[in-house]
Design an enzyme around this catalytic site. Structure first.
Site, mmCIF file in Angstrom:
data_model
loop_
_atom_site.group_PDB
_atom_site.id
_atom_site.type_symbol
_atom_site.label_atom_id
_atom_site.label_comp_id
_atom_site.label_asym_id
_atom_site.label_seq_id
_atom_site.Cartn_x
_atom_site.Cartn_y
_atom_site.Cartn_z
ATOM 1 N N ARG A 1 0.825 -1.209 0.000
ATOM 2 C CA ARG A 1 0.000 0.000 0.000
ATOM 3 C C ARG A 1 0.857 1.257 0.000
ATOM 4 N NH1 ARG A 1 -1.295 -2.433 5.695
ATOM 5 N NH2 ARG A 1 -1.156 -4.157 4.273
ATOM 6 N N ASP B 1 -2.666 3.907 11.328
ATOM 7 C CA ASP B 1 -3.296 3.190 12.433
ATOM 8 C C ASP B 1 -3.201 4.012 13.706
ATOM 9 O OD1 ASP B 1 -3.989 0.796 11.070
ATOM 10 O OD2 ASP B 1 -1.942 0.046 11.296
ATOM 11 N N ASP C 1 -0.682 3.518 5.146
ATOM 12 C CA ASP C 1 -1.567 2.889 6.115
ATOM 13 C C ASP C 1 -1.435 3.712 7.386
ATOM 14 O OD1 ASP C 1 -3.288 0.984 7.266
ATOM 15 O OD2 ASP C 1 -1.609 -0.202 8.004
#
Length: 174
Positions: A106, A111, A109
């Site tokens: 990706r 989080d 990302d």
């Protein structure tokens, strides 16, 4: 039923400190991180950032290595609003979600690892991140920024969690 427990004094309208992990392995990831950190800075105050780390892909054989970085962001954004904002930033930065349930490469990302000392268990959001203690690529930058922070559920410092972590993938500080 949603569970929201507070160990801190944060309440509606008060500033919260979000600890966010950035990860990616497609495109010019360091440049993407710079752009994302600027976007996050528009939402509050970026208090500090870890170094960049280069990490073997976790749960993905043969994938390019990942860059990872942890930032601390101070903002009054509510947790679910922050989650929506992070998903929007991912999409804006070219993230294409694969809903197969497997790990994929990706561009970015994002989080949420911690929000102060909050414990949140809902369908949409779980904080602290439920698997951070299993991943060296999360624990190394956390130890750089906040080694003595105590995990509100596990009741262990970041250093203790890192020392107990069984993940043996290579994590290199750049």
């Amino acid at each position: 039923m949603a569970i929201l427990r507070k160990n801190s004094q944060a309440s509606a309208g008060n500033l919260r400190t979000y600890v966010i992990l950035l990860g990616g392995n497609l495109g010019n990831v360091p440049e993407t991180f710079i752009q994302v950190i600027k976007q996050l800075g528009d939402m509050g105050v970026v208090k500090n950032c870890s170094s960049l780390y280069l990490t073997e892909a976790w749960g993905m054989n043969g994938a390019p290595d990942f860059y990872n970085q942890v930032i601390r962001l101070e903002t009054d954004t509510e947790p679910l609003g922050m989650m929506r904002d992070l998903l929007f930033i991912e999409e804006e930065q070219g993230r294409v979600r694969d809903h197969s349930g497997s790990y994929t490469s990706r561009t970015i990302d994002l989080d949420i690892l911690f929000i102060d000392e909050l414990i949140i268990e809902t369908k949409e959001l779980e904080v602290p991140h439920p698997r951070l203690q299993e991943r060296s690529f999360v624990l190394e930058p956390l130890c750089e920024l906040m080694p003595d922070f105590i995990h509100p559920v596990l009741k262990k410092s970041m250093v203790k969690l890192r020392d107990e972590c069984k993940d043996e993938l290579s994590v290199k500080r750049l």
